[in-house]
Design an enzyme around this catalytic site. Structure first.
Site, PDB file in Angstrom:
ATOM      1  N   ASN A 132      -0.874  91.872 -35.661  1.00 44.29           N
ATOM      2  CA  ASN A 132      -0.322  93.181 -35.979  1.00 44.29           C
ATOM      3  C   ASN A 132       0.197  93.147 -37.414  1.00 44.29           C
ATOM      4  OD1 ASN A 132       0.360  95.839 -35.523  1.00 44.29           O
ATOM      5  ND2 ASN A 132       1.505  95.390 -33.642  1.00 44.29           N
ATOM      6  N   HIS A 133       0.291  94.302 -38.039  1.00 44.38           N
ATOM      7  CA  HIS A 133       0.822  94.352 -39.404  1.00 44.38           C
ATOM      8  C   HIS A 133       2.334  94.160 -39.394  1.00 44.38           C
ATOM      9  CE1 HIS A 133      -2.658  95.386 -41.854  1.00 44.38           C
ATOM     10  NE2 HIS A 133      -3.082  96.103 -40.833  1.00 44.38           N
TER      11      HIS A 133
END
Length: 244
Positions: A132-133
């Site tokens: 995930n960012h």
């Protein structure tokens, strides 16, 4: 003049029959199996395994292992790494066990490690990822910040309902039921039912008492808990009776 208007009704029917038959032939013969050229690109695509046609995006096959007799539905994305052609090292990134069934339209997107056990079944449109960012820098758009990886493990025998989302860092025990639409992150024990956004345990299995009823939505207050504890101490109630 359009093709439809230039072809008579009988001609359109003939074209429709031909198109439908070709499509059925493709669905039957274009699936990916261990004996096809596309199947041989995988690190392992087991005996009796197949990936339905039409497929979703598939790349990073040398780092993807699919167990024997696992069925992967149509429009399913399987990917290892950001883009095709990367060298991801000596170890597999995505591992799917034996006799699994992955529902249509699902996405399994691995960058570090996704391990799915044997006999795992999913509904359609399930999303599983180990990346995930980040969002630690408030001055940089989230989509441009460096992503964070955290391995995902899904134990054997699990069932993931339609639309469930499995986020980085998730570790599911054996025979866990994930409700449809749940957003899952964290560790969950064997033989539990989890649901919600974010997902939490709503039911669990006790070896002595069996399946316990759904947990209350509102936690019990201190006074009620004290009364229950006193009843158990006095012998007027047993823990298994309280659970049932």
């Amino acid at each position: 003049m359009s093709l439809k208007s230039s072809v008579g009704g009988a001609g359109r029917r003939v074209i429709a029959v031909v198109v439908h038959r070709v499509w059925e032939w493709l669905r039957t013969h274009a699936e990916i199996s261990p004996s096809t050229p596309a199947g041989r690109r995988f690190a392992y695509l087991g005996e009796g395994a197949c990936i339905g046609f039409p497929t979703g995006a598939i790349y990073g096959e040398p780092w993807i292992r699919v167990g024997d007799h696992t069925l992967i539905g149509v429009h399913v994305t399987l990917s290892a790494g950001f883009v095709p052609g990367l060298d991801l090292g000596p170890d597999p990134i995505v591992t799917i066990g034996k006799a699994c069934s992955i529902g249509r339209g699902s996405h399994i997107v691995g960058h570090k490690s996704i391990e799915i056990g044997d006999d795992v079944f999913t509904g359609p449109y399930v999303y599983i990822t180990d990346q995930n960012h980040g969002y630690t820098d408030p001055d940089v758009p989230v989509g441009r910040q460096w992503p964070v990886n955290d391995a995902v493990t899904i134990g054997s025998g699990c069932w993931l309902g339609a639309g469930a989302i499995i986020l980085p860092g998730t570790r599911l025990g054996r025979n866990v039921v994930v409700a449809g639409g749940a957003v899952v992150r964290g560790e969950f024990p064997d033989h539990s039912v989890i649901a919600g956004v974010p997902a939490k345990v709503v039911r669990r299995y006790d070896p002595k008492a069996g399946w316990l009823p759904p947990l209350p939505e509102v936690p019990l207050d201190d006074e009620t808990l004290a009364q229950i504890a006193k009843m158990i101490d006095d012998g007027t109630a047993k823990p298994d009776e309280m659970a049932g």
